[in-house]
Design a protein around this motif. Sequence first.
Motif, mmCIF file in Angstrom:
data_model
loop_
_atom_site.group_PDB
_atom_site.id
_atom_site.type_symbol
_atom_site.label_atom_id
_atom_site.label_comp_id
_atom_site.label_asym_id
_atom_site.label_seq_id
_atom_site.Cartn_x
_atom_site.Cartn_y
_atom_site.Cartn_z
ATOM 1 N N CYS A 169 2.672 10.316 -3.251
ATOM 2 C CA CYS A 169 3.097 9.085 -2.586
ATOM 3 C C CYS A 169 4.570 9.160 -2.278
ATOM 4 C CB CYS A 169 2.801 7.881 -3.457
ATOM 5 S SG CYS A 169 1.056 7.556 -3.611
ATOM 6 N N GLY A 170 4.920 8.709 -1.120
ATOM 7 C CA GLY A 170 6.308 8.734 -0.723
ATOM 8 C C GLY A 170 6.934 7.359 -0.663
ATOM 9 N N SER A 171 6.180 6.349 -0.269
ATOM 10 C CA SER A 171 6.732 5.021 -0.068
ATOM 11 C C SER A 171 5.612 4.012 0.089
ATOM 12 C CB SER A 171 7.606 5.021 1.184
ATOM 13 O OG SER A 171 6.832 5.398 2.305
ATOM 14 N N ASP A 201 4.846 2.327 -11.587
ATOM 15 C CA ASP A 201 3.597 2.134 -12.334
ATOM 16 C C ASP A 201 2.470 2.818 -11.565
ATOM 17 O OD1 ASP A 201 1.336 1.292 -13.669
ATOM 18 O OD2 ASP A 201 1.646 -0.842 -13.262
ATOM 19 N N LEU A 202 2.138 4.045 -11.983
ATOM 20 C CA LEU A 202 1.162 4.831 -11.241
ATOM 21 C C LEU A 202 -0.222 4.205 -11.247
ATOM 22 C CD1 LEU A 202 2.243 8.468 -12.171
ATOM 23 C CD2 LEU A 202 2.830 7.106 -10.158
ATOM 24 N N GLY A 203 -0.583 3.508 -12.314
ATOM 25 C CA GLY A 203 -1.877 2.819 -12.348
ATOM 26 C C GLY A 203 -1.960 1.773 -11.257
ATOM 27 N N SER A 204 -0.890 1.034 -11.071
ATOM 28 C CA SER A 204 -0.834 0.008 -10.026
ATOM 29 C C SER A 204 -0.855 0.655 -8.637
ATOM 30 C CB SER A 204 0.433 -0.826 -10.209
ATOM 31 O OG SER A 204 0.556 -1.763 -9.172
ATOM 32 N N ASP A 264 -3.563 0.002 -5.706
ATOM 33 C CA ASP A 264 -3.145 -0.381 -4.356
ATOM 34 C C ASP A 264 -3.722 0.582 -3.322
ATOM 35 O OD1 ASP A 264 -1.665 -2.419 -5.503
ATOM 36 O OD2 ASP A 264 0.270 -1.393 -5.280
ATOM 37 N N TYR A 265 -3.733 1.863 -3.653
ATOM 38 C CA TYR A 265 -4.253 2.869 -2.726
ATOM 39 C C TYR A 265 -5.753 2.669 -2.504
ATOM 40 C CZ TYR A 265 -5.230 7.387 -0.569
ATOM 41 O OH TYR A 265 -5.637 8.373 0.288
ATOM 42 N N ARG A 266 -6.482 2.386 -3.561
ATOM 43 C CA ARG A 266 -7.927 2.135 -3.416
ATOM 44 C C ARG A 266 -8.183 0.933 -2.516
ATOM 45 N NH1 ARG A 266 -7.819 2.696 -9.106
ATOM 46 N NH2 ARG A 266 -8.073 4.883 -9.634
ATOM 47 N N ARG A 267 -7.369 -0.116 -2.662
ATOM 48 C CA ARG A 267 -7.489 -1.297 -1.802
ATOM 49 C C ARG A 267 -7.169 -0.942 -0.356
ATOM 50 N NH1 ARG A 267 -4.883 -4.098 -5.401
ATOM 51 N NH2 ARG A 267 -2.992 -4.358 -4.204
ATOM 52 N N PHE A 268 -6.162 -0.109 -0.162
ATOM 53 C CA PHE A 268 -5.818 0.345 1.185
ATOM 54 C C PHE A 268 -7.013 1.056 1.824
ATOM 55 C CE2 PHE A 268 -4.645 4.115 3.683
ATOM 56 C CZ PHE A 268 -4.140 3.489 4.803
ATOM 57 N N TRP A 328 0.821 -1.210 0.000
ATOM 58 C CA TRP A 328 0.000 0.000 0.000
ATOM 59 C C TRP A 328 0.848 1.249 0.000
ATOM 60 C CZ3 TRP A 328 -2.757 -2.884 4.300
ATOM 61 C CH2 TRP A 328 -3.787 -3.655 3.777
ATOM 62 N N PRO A 329 0.481 2.211 -0.837
ATOM 63 C CA PRO A 329 1.211 3.482 -0.853
ATOM 64 C C PRO A 329 1.022 4.248 0.445
ATOM 65 C CG PRO A 329 -0.233 3.283 -2.779
ATOM 66 C CD PRO A 329 -0.565 2.167 -1.851
ATOM 67 N N MET A 330 2.047 4.950 0.810
ATOM 68 C CA MET A 330 2.021 5.852 1.960
ATOM 69 C C MET A 330 2.109 7.256 1.396
ATOM 70 S SD MET A 330 2.330 7.087 5.005
ATOM 71 C CE MET A 330 2.415 5.710 6.124
ATOM 72 N N LEU A 331 1.248 8.138 1.857
ATOM 73 C CA LEU A 331 1.289 9.517 1.387
ATOM 74 C C LEU A 331 2.274 10.321 2.219
ATOM 75 C CD1 LEU A 331 -2.468 10.138 0.600
ATOM 76 C CD2 LEU A 331 -0.669 9.205 -0.852
ATOM 77 N N ARG A 332 2.881 11.301 1.602
ATOM 78 C CA ARG A 332 3.973 12.046 2.235
ATOM 79 C C ARG A 332 3.603 12.680 3.562
ATOM 80 N NH1 ARG A 332 8.379 13.977 -1.987
ATOM 81 N NH2 ARG A 332 7.953 12.324 -3.459
ATOM 82 N N THR A 333 2.370 13.063 3.738
ATOM 83 C CA THR A 333 1.970 13.689 4.990
ATOM 84 C C THR A 333 2.368 12.820 6.176
ATOM 85 O OG1 THR A 333 0.084 14.658 3.861
ATOM 86 C CG2 THR A 333 0.004 14.640 6.250
ATOM 87 N N ILE A 334 2.130 11.540 6.100
ATOM 88 C CA ILE A 334 2.434 10.615 7.195
ATOM 89 C C ILE A 334 3.813 9.980 7.014
ATOM 90 C CG2 ILE A 334 1.613 8.568 8.454
ATOM 91 C CD1 ILE A 334 -0.154 11.090 8.687
ATOM 92 N N ASP A 335 4.307 9.942 5.799
ATOM 93 C CA ASP A 335 5.605 9.349 5.517
ATOM 94 C C ASP A 335 6.721 10.054 6.294
ATOM 95 O OD1 ASP A 335 7.091 7.359 4.126
ATOM 96 O OD2 ASP A 335 7.728 8.839 2.639
ATOM 97 N N GLU A 336 6.606 11.346 6.500
ATOM 98 C CA GLU A 336 7.624 12.075 7.258
ATOM 99 C C GLU A 336 7.712 11.571 8.697
ATOM 100 O OE1 GLU A 336 9.927 14.041 6.028
ATOM 101 O OE2 GLU A 336 9.019 13.798 4.046
#
Length: 161
Positions: free
Chosen positions: A156-158, A98-101, A105-109, A56-64
């Motif tokens: 997305c950060g990670s 792969d931004l589509g992937s 993944d984010y939608r599944r998260f 699952w992608p992590m968004l930068r807001t929380i990635d920091e």
Amino acid sequence: MQQAVASWDTARSFPMTQVLQRYRGEQEVDQATVDLHEQELKRYLFLCANYPEERWPMLRTIDELWHTFLLFTKDYQQFCTSLGRQFIHHEPFIDGADLGSVLQDYRRFLERYRSHFGEPPAAIWPDHLHQDGDCSSCGSGCSGGGCSGIGCGTSCGSSCR
């Protein structure tokens, strides 16, 4: 829904005092923001621990905050162990992802998040991410600043592994 392996109470109550002090000083944010970020990082890592087959992608807001937590290696290792995982790996995205992937993944998260915690805070986990730079449909769920990467107001950060 799969039965959780790790306990949310365990994740929620894990002490992060030193991590949060450093994060607050480095990011220059108020205590309410620190508290929200702590809760959302713990929820994210809880889901990573309970669904290790997912990415699952992590968004930068929380990635920091995750980056700061990783600096406190003993605490981070203890947190992962308390969730029944040896280590929850942080894998940064690199150019050419792969931004589509990632969007899939984010939608599944978000689906897993909702099944465990209800509706996520839109300022942290927006419902719409954009890979084409068009923010016209973002609405009030954005954290501001326009689009960058695939996020509205953030990118997305990670991801966890």
